[in-house]
Design an enzyme around this catalytic site. Structure first.
Site, PDB file in Angstrom:
ATOM      1  N   SER A 142       0.832  -1.200   0.000  1.00  0.00           N
ATOM      2  CA  SER A 142       0.000   0.000   0.000  1.00  0.00           C
ATOM      3  C   SER A 142       0.868   1.252   0.000  1.00  0.00           C
ATOM      4  O   SER A 142       1.974   1.250   0.549  1.00  0.00           O
ATOM      5  CB  SER A 142      -0.896  -0.003   1.244  1.00  0.00           C
ATOM      6  OG  SER A 142      -1.499   1.261   1.443  1.00  0.00           O
ATOM      7  N   TYR A 167      -2.612  -0.271  10.066  1.00  0.00           N
ATOM      8  CA  TYR A 167      -2.754  -0.836   8.719  1.00  0.00           C
ATOM      9  C   TYR A 167      -1.459  -0.676   7.926  1.00  0.00           C
ATOM     10  O   TYR A 167      -0.954  -1.629   7.331  1.00  0.00           O
ATOM     11  CB  TYR A 167      -3.904  -0.142   7.989  1.00  0.00           C
ATOM     12  CG  TYR A 167      -3.980  -0.492   6.515  1.00  0.00           C
ATOM     13  CD1 TYR A 167      -4.448  -1.729   6.090  1.00  0.00           C
ATOM     14  CD2 TYR A 167      -3.568   0.420   5.539  1.00  0.00           C
ATOM     15  CE1 TYR A 167      -4.508  -2.061   4.744  1.00  0.00           C
ATOM     16  CE2 TYR A 167      -3.627   0.106   4.194  1.00  0.00           C
ATOM     17  CZ  TYR A 167      -4.092  -1.129   3.801  1.00  0.00           C
ATOM     18  OH  TYR A 167      -4.142  -1.452   2.462  1.00  0.00           O
TER      19      TYR A 167
END
Length: 337
Positions: A142, A167
């Site tokens: 990501s 995350y």
């Protein structure tokens, strides 16, 4: 060639399954169909690929009625015995791991879900890939790994030790874990740092859906940091093209591990982004201005030149074009006038 796609009921996984099936690969999809967002959308995506909801039973394989080369099974990547059995039986050539607990803001509320899925689950995929001699493991990282970086555009060689959410930390951990498996066991791995993916069938917790939902239904949309944010919005078709190409670029050497950005290389101001949605909807948004939320970053901005060098492709869909397609799908799916 036999390809496993984990997270096959998710936004990117759904589109990837369709693309690979249309290219006539032998595709196997798995997903745990969790309820992080409404499962009705996940079942609707599966139905588009010929997997009917009433046929889905935990652990039982379903054959697609649309693509004869596609099979699906509801399995959680955290279930090591089932993952091991699946890999041992199917002998996949390529594994594309898109299964993960998604969402930056939710990771502030429920960090344990991210450790279980994104760390433990990913370890199960690494181990199964290693023991079954998978030719190439491609996995979703990501843009959030860049955290609070201020140097732009973000390049794969930049330092990434300043994450601002659990995350993001789990995604950086995935990269470290994959690198170790490449170094110790010679497992070829490629991590893909996705930048703000949007498009038809997108996740309802992400800004395109939230903004369209508010605008079409006459509700105020929440504008964080008073609109002073930039995002490198990347259309789903560009993401899928990048993944399809990179799967064939297998790393080699003593540590066969690679990392690539996949982003549009065009950061857009949040207010300009909202204006694009207003144009697509033919409506003016009501706006509620709010401060920056925990876990958010001010800017994302991809340098995708490394991807272009090895694949001959870089994302390039103009934002207004992508938003128009997304809005058309949104109207159709939610039966709006």
């Amino acid at each position: 060639m036999k390809i496993l796609v984990t997270g096959a009921a998710g936004f990117i996984g759904f589109h990837l399954v369709k693309a690979l099936c249309q290219k006539e690969y032998d595709v196997y999809g798995i997903d745990n169909i969790n309820d992080y967002y409404p499962v009705s959308l996940k079942y609707a995506r599966l139905a588009e690929t010929g997997i009917a909801e009433n046929q889905i039973v935990q652990g039982r394989e379903v054959k697609s009625t649309v693509y004869p080369n596609y099979r699906f099974c509801r399995i959680d990547i955290c279930d090591k015995p089932k993952i091991d059995a699946l890999f041992d039986r199917e002998k996949f050539d390529i594994v594309i791991n898109l299964a993960a607990q998604a969402g930056v803001r939710y990771s502030i509320e429920n960090p344990y879900a991210y450790i279980e899925s994104n760390i433990v689950g990913f370890l199960n995929i690494l181990e199964a890939s290693r023991t079954n001699k998978v030719r190439h493991l491609v996995y979703a990282s990501s843009s959030s790994v860049y955290g609070g970086n201020t140097k732009t555009p973000f390049c794969e060689t930049d330092r990434v030790d300043n994450q601002v959410s659990v995350y993001a930390a789990t995604k950086k951990s995935n990269e470290l874990m994959a690198n170790v498996y490449s170094k110790l066991y010679g497992l070829p791995t490629t991590g893909l740092r996705f930048f703000t993916v949007y498009g038809p069938w997108g996740r309802p917790d992400m800004s395109p859906f939230l903004f369209m939902d508010a605008i079409f239904n006459g509700r105020p949309l929440k504008v964080f940091n008073n609109g002073d944010m930039l995002r490198d919005f990347t259309y789903i078709d560009d993401i899928i093209e990048g993944v399809c190409r990179i799967k064939d670029v297998i790393p080699s050497g003593t540590t066969p591990a690679s990392i690539y950005n996949i982003g549009n290389q065009t950061p857009i101001r949040l207010m300009d982004y909202i204006e694009c949605i207003e144009k697509a909807a033919g409506l003016t948004a009501q706006k509620e201005y709010l401060p920056m939320q925990l876990g958010d970053v001010y800017q994302t901005y991809a340098d995708s030149s490394a991807l272009a060098t090895v694949t001959g492709f870089a994302p390039n869909t103009p934002l207004q074009e992508g938003i128009n397609r997304t809005a058309a799908w949104f109207r159709s799916y939610y039966k709006l006038n």
